[in-house]
Design an enzyme around this catalytic site. Structure first.
Site, PDB file in Angstrom:
ATOM      1  N   LEU A 255      54.608  83.345   1.755  1.00  0.00           N
ATOM      2  CA  LEU A 255      54.975  82.204   3.141  1.00  0.00           C
ATOM      3  C   LEU A 255      53.885  82.523   3.716  1.00  0.00           C
ATOM      4  CD1 LEU A 255      59.022  81.373   3.038  1.00  0.00           C
ATOM      5  CD2 LEU A 255      57.125  79.606   1.600  1.00  0.00           C
ATOM      6  N   ARG A 259      51.735  80.813   5.954  1.00  0.00           N
ATOM      7  CA  ARG A 259      51.806  80.061   7.199  1.00  0.00           C
ATOM      8  C   ARG A 259      50.301  80.975   7.957  1.00  0.00           C
ATOM      9  NH1 ARG A 259      57.028  82.922   8.023  1.00  0.00           N
ATOM     10  NH2 ARG A 259      58.435  81.410   7.124  1.00  0.00           N
ATOM     11  N   GLY A 355      43.666  53.141  21.986  1.00  0.00           N
ATOM     12  CA  GLY A 355      45.085  51.507  22.166  1.00  0.00           C
ATOM     13  C   GLY A 355      45.282  51.264  20.001  1.00  0.00           C
ATOM     14  N   GLU A 379      57.094  75.580   5.953  1.00  0.00           N
ATOM     15  CA  GLU A 379      56.448  77.191   6.059  1.00  0.00           C
ATOM     16  C   GLU A 379      57.139  77.752   7.466  1.00  0.00           C
ATOM     17  OE1 GLU A 379      55.743  77.517   3.676  1.00  0.00           O
ATOM     18  OE2 GLU A 379      54.150  76.179   2.874  1.00  0.00           O
TER      19      GLU A 379
END
Length: 400
Positions: A255, A259, A355, A379
């Protein structure tokens, strides 16, 4: 001078020619293969699997790993590549993360030499796609609460359980599944500790009892693939067990790799949204003048550029530390929390410059913002990383 008009600090000057060459190769792929088609893929909720062999040919799968057919590039090289991939789309950057930072890293960091030799070259070449099964329907931020179990019966492992939000699972040839096993089944010596131990298993997805079902009706990450995985009496040989790093440190190390990629990747979404808004503001006329000539528009662009440049410097600091071997885990939380949070704010603000046109797939900011809702969650949520950093600052664990 930088190639990007949003680079107010000439951050590009901090990279070597070799690093810039890596970046430019990936940027060319994104411009040629992703940008012309991404609106349609996102609209139709299609992962363009025909791109996977091309990603492998670019050396993106296991890019940061050494040997076994992997590219062996630096952490900064990898980060730059992820920034460019996510400038195309976070869902397609996630393909690289699932394959390399999660599935391949799990084998690389926790596997035996024979497991590495068997799987990593085929995964680096794209011959085999992998997935990483940690999250469950009732265990997301707290993986220690997982209910998937592995039992040892007659020299075989038998897995039962469910996983949720598993990237690439329905097209993967191999899954890394994390499950709880008893200390007795694992043959662990009595060290006075109690309770089951989380371990990783290499599971060929053709194994009877393994079923992966794509999750539909997603409002985010639509040009990617996440699945629910069900395992019913999945039988595996004894050597399917990843032998190293028992407990949650095994999946957590993977992990951390994912990350780290997010720290860079989220800045790709932000940069693309900002530069799309800058271009649109130059061309769009209101009250007889381009939007870019108005003070309110310039303030928006300046605020976005400042946050982008700060996030890019955070990513670069982490990349250099990772290459030096001085990166600490809490630093990754700094980058993941700050950059994912900043990126979604940049993309939302960039959308306002368009817009009504901003909700159309012809323009990227809202697509990026939608994807970043997932990036902020997986994560480690904002809340998880906040508590990691709170513990670093105070010494107090506030998770429970």
């Amino acid at each position: 001078m930088s190639n990007h008009p949003s680079d107010l600090l000439n951050i590009e000057a901090q990279f070597t020619d070799d690093e810039l060459a890596v970046r430019d190769r990936v940027a060319e792929f994104v411009a040629r293969r992703i940008r012309p088609n991404i609106a349609e893929w996102f609209d139709n909720a299609v992962l363009p699997t025909e791109l996977l062999p091309e990603m492998a040919e670019l050396g993106l799968f296991g890019m940061h790993l050494q040997g076994y057919g992997c590219a062996g590039r630096s952490a900064v090289d990898y980060g730059l590549a992820m920034q460019e991939m996510e400038a195309g789309d976070a869902g397609l950057r996630t393909v690289v993360s699932v394959q390399g930072s999660l599935a391949m890293s799990a084998i690389y960091k926790n596997g035996s030499e024979s497991q590495k030799q068997e799987w990593l070259p085929k995964m680096a070449s794209g011959e085999v796609i992998g997935c990483f099964g940690l999250t469950e329907p009732s265990a997301g931020s707290d993986p220690s609460a997982m209910e998937t179990r592995a039992r040892k019966v007659g020299g075989e492992w038998i897995l039962n359980g469910s996983k949720r939000w598993i990237g690439l699972a329905s097209i993967a040839g191999v899954a890394i599944i994390w499950a709880k096993a008893s200390r007795e089944d694992l043959g662990m010596e009595d060290d006075g500790r109690e309770g089951d131990v989380v371990r990783g298993f290499i599971v060929p997805t053709s194994t009877p009892g393994f079923e992966a079902t794509p999750i539909t009706q997603k409002l985010s990450m639509r040009a990617s693939l996440q699945c629910t995985v069900e395992m019913t009496d999945v039988r595996l040989p004894d050597d399917a067990l990843l032998p190293k790093n028992p407990g949650l440190r095994g999946p957590f190390a993977c992990l951390s790799e994912a990350r780290y990629g997010i720290v860079w990747g989220s800045m790709g979404s932000a940069r693309d949204a900002l530069e799309a808004a800058m271009s649109y503001a130059d061309e769009r006329l209101q009250f007889g003048k381009p939007l870019s000539s108005y003070q309110l528009t310039q303030k928006k662009l300046v605020d976005m550029a400042l946050e982008l440049n700060k996030g890019q410097l955070v990513a670069l600091r982490l990349g250099r530390a990772k290459d030096e071997g001085t990166l600490e885990n809490h630093m990754i939380s700094v980058g993941k929390l700050n950059n994912a949070r900043s990126a979604i704010q940049i993309c939302r603000e960039a959308r306002t410059i368009f817009g009504g046109n901003g909700i159309n797939g012809d323009y990227s900011p809202l697509r990026h913002a939608n994807n970043l809702e997932s990036v902020r969650t997986y994560e480690g949520t904002d809340e998880v990383h906040t508590l990691i950093l709170g513990q670093k600052l105070t010494g107090q664990n506030a998770f429970r």
